[in-house]
Design an enzyme around this catalytic site. Sequence first.
Site, PDB file in Angstrom:
ATOM      1  N   PRO A  16      -5.941   1.975  11.397  1.00 25.32           N
ATOM      2  CA  PRO A  16      -5.469   2.022  12.786  1.00 25.32           C
ATOM      3  C   PRO A  16      -5.443   3.421  13.375  1.00 25.32           C
ATOM      4  CG  PRO A  16      -4.047   0.614  11.485  1.00 25.32           C
ATOM      5  CD  PRO A  16      -5.030   1.239  10.530  1.00 25.32           C
ATOM      6  N   ASN A  17      -5.852   3.491  14.606  1.00 28.72           N
ATOM      7  CA  ASN A  17      -5.789   4.697  15.450  1.00 28.72           C
ATOM      8  C   ASN A  17      -6.842   5.751  15.098  1.00 28.72           C
ATOM      9  OD1 ASN A  17      -3.491   3.747  16.943  1.00 28.72           O
ATOM     10  ND2 ASN A  17      -2.265   4.178  15.120  1.00 28.72           N
ATOM     11  N   ARG A  24      -6.954  12.408  19.647  1.00 22.73           N
ATOM     12  CA  ARG A  24      -5.604  12.103  19.184  1.00 22.73           C
ATOM     13  C   ARG A  24      -4.993  13.323  18.490  1.00 22.73           C
ATOM     14  NH1 ARG A  24      -4.569   8.715  13.637  1.00 22.73           N
ATOM     15  NH2 ARG A  24      -2.313   8.480  13.859  1.00 22.73           N
ATOM     16  N   TYR A  29      -5.179  16.518  13.789  1.00 19.91           N
ATOM     17  CA  TYR A  29      -6.369  15.837  13.276  1.00 19.91           C
ATOM     18  C   TYR A  29      -7.685  16.519  13.645  1.00 19.91           C
ATOM     19  CZ  TYR A  29      -3.023  12.135  12.274  1.00 19.91           C
ATOM     20  OH  TYR A  29      -1.949  11.429  11.797  1.00 19.91           O
ATOM     21  N   ASN A  80      -9.371   5.750   4.458  1.00 20.84           N
ATOM     22  CA  ASN A  80      -8.248   6.399   5.125  1.00 20.84           C
ATOM     23  C   ASN A  80      -7.476   5.277   5.800  1.00 20.84           C
ATOM     24  OD1 ASN A  80      -6.404   7.665   6.736  1.00 20.84           O
ATOM     25  ND2 ASN A  80      -7.811   9.235   7.476  1.00 20.84           N
ATOM     26  N   ALA A  83      -1.825   4.687   9.251  1.00 22.81           N
ATOM     27  CA  ALA A  83      -0.404   4.378   9.048  1.00 22.81           C
ATOM     28  C   ALA A  83      -0.176   3.230   8.057  1.00 22.81           C
ATOM     29  CB  ALA A  83       0.244   4.045  10.386  1.00 22.81           C
ATOM     30  N   HIS A  86       1.435   3.757   4.594  1.00 24.79           N
ATOM     31  CA  HIS A  86       2.874   3.849   4.360  1.00 24.79           C
ATOM     32  C   HIS A  86       3.576   2.500   4.457  1.00 24.79           C
ATOM     33  CE1 HIS A  86       1.586   7.915   5.076  1.00 24.79           C
ATOM     34  NE2 HIS A  86       1.331   7.663   6.339  1.00 24.79           N
ATOM     35  N   ASP A  93      -3.061  -4.688  -2.300  1.00 22.03           N
ATOM     36  CA  ASP A  93      -3.457  -5.860  -3.082  1.00 22.03           C
ATOM     37  C   ASP A  93      -4.937  -6.194  -2.885  1.00 22.03           C
ATOM     38  OD1 ASP A  93      -0.922  -6.078  -4.085  1.00 22.03           O
ATOM     39  OD2 ASP A  93      -0.350  -7.833  -2.899  1.00 22.03           O
ATOM     40  N   GLU A 104      -8.662   7.601  -1.765  1.00 20.12           N
ATOM     41  CA  GLU A 104      -7.775   7.611  -0.595  1.00 20.12           C
ATOM     42  C   GLU A 104      -7.890   8.979   0.080  1.00 20.12           C
ATOM     43  OE1 GLU A 104      -3.671   6.907  -1.592  1.00 20.12           O
ATOM     44  OE2 GLU A 104      -2.964   7.514   0.393  1.00 20.12           O
ATOM     45  N   HIS A 106      -6.828  11.437   3.478  1.00 19.95           N
ATOM     46  CA  HIS A 106      -6.062  11.718   4.699  1.00 19.95           C
ATOM     47  C   HIS A 106      -6.565  13.027   5.281  1.00 19.95           C
ATOM     48  CE1 HIS A 106      -3.401   8.429   3.868  1.00 19.95           C
ATOM     49  NE2 HIS A 106      -3.352   8.848   2.620  1.00 19.95           N
ATOM     50  N   ILE A 107      -6.803  13.017   6.557  1.00 14.26           N
ATOM     51  CA  ILE A 107      -7.280  14.229   7.239  1.00 14.26           C
ATOM     52  C   ILE A 107      -6.195  15.300   7.205  1.00 14.26           C
ATOM     53  CG2 ILE A 107      -7.957  15.137   9.504  1.00 14.26           C
ATOM     54  CD1 ILE A 107      -9.203  12.268   9.968  1.00 14.26           C
ATOM     55  N   ARG A 113       4.316  16.750   6.464  1.00 19.39           N
ATOM     56  CA  ARG A 113       4.704  16.158   7.752  1.00 19.39           C
ATOM     57  C   ARG A 113       6.028  15.400   7.601  1.00 19.39           C
ATOM     58  NH1 ARG A 113      -0.360  13.144  10.134  1.00 19.39           N
ATOM     59  NH2 ARG A 113       1.038  13.132  11.952  1.00 19.39           N
ATOM     60  N   ARG A 117       5.743   9.873   5.636  1.00 19.12           N
ATOM     61  CA  ARG A 117       4.310   9.933   5.332  1.00 19.12           C
ATOM     62  C   ARG A 117       4.032  10.325   3.876  1.00 19.12           C
ATOM     63  NH1 ARG A 117       1.836   9.383  10.418  1.00 19.12           N
ATOM     64  NH2 ARG A 117       3.176  10.209  12.047  1.00 19.12           N
TER      65      ARG A 117
HETATM   66  C1  DQA Z   1      -3.560   9.887   8.303  1.00 15.60           C
HETATM   67  C2  DQA Z   1      -2.097  10.189   8.036  1.00 15.60           C
HETATM   68  C3  DQA Z   1      -1.225   8.993   8.362  1.00 15.60           C
HETATM   69  O1  DQA Z   1       0.144   9.290   8.127  1.00 15.60           O
HETATM   70  C4  DQA Z   1      -1.384   8.626   9.834  1.00 15.60           C
HETATM   71  O2  DQA Z   1      -0.614   7.471  10.130  1.00 15.60           O
HETATM   72  C5  DQA Z   1      -2.793   8.449  10.237  1.00 15.60           C
HETATM   73  C6  DQA Z   1      -3.791   9.393   9.714  1.00 15.60           C
HETATM   74  C7  DQA Z   1      -4.456  11.125   8.082  1.00 15.60           C
HETATM   75  O3  DQA Z   1      -5.669  10.949   8.057  1.00 15.60           O
HETATM   76  O4  DQA Z   1      -3.956  12.250   7.986  1.00 15.60           O
HETATM   77  O5  DQA Z   1      -3.118   7.606  11.042  1.00 15.60           O
HETATM   78  O6  DQA Z   1      -3.989   8.892   7.386  1.00 15.60           O
END
Ligand code: DQA
Length: 155
Positions: A16-17, A24, A29, A80, A83, A86, A93, A104, A106-107, A113, A117
């Site tokens: 998401p997002n 964003r 990011y 990635n 959210a 978390h 699963d 996994e 994360h940017i 943070r 997170r």
């Molecule tokens: C993220 C970190 C997450 O906490 C956040 O909700 C994201 C992006 C990152 O790439 O740093 O959407 O996964």
Amino acid sequence: MSIHARPRRLLLVNGPNLNLLGTREPAIYGSTTLADVEQVVAVTAAEFGYEITAVQSNHEGVLLDAIHEARSSCAAVVINPGALTHTSVALRDALTGVGLPVAEVHISNVHRREEFRSHSFISGIADFVVAGAGIHGYAFAVQQLIRTLGEPPAP
Ligand code: DQA
């Protein structure tokens, strides 16, 4: 499936997002876009003779379905989860359910943070975690996953 039949394809999952990358919270990011991420992953994978299937969705079920489909079509997953990292036992699963190697990514450095997170439902089942390296983390994840798969670079 035997090791010889393993597809030379990786699944790239962005949660998401992450479609908003580039606009964003650029201080966190950066200014690169989701298209840039998908390009970096495709180019890095191609160096090893791998193709990618890329999915981004703001809907958890779409991500679960893509992971399920990867069981027969992909050799490993770069994810990635945004959210969902978390919050989502279902995503964890799905990944354990298909049994593919998982990176996994994360940017941002999630540990620098907000406290919420720092907890990931995914890290405990991932082969490794990359956080805080910007979109370069995706490229490293591809290289390391392919190393884990034990395959030499394509000629
Ligand atoms: C993220 C970190 C997450 O906490 C956040 O909700 C994201 C992006 C990152 O790439 O740093 O959407 O996964």
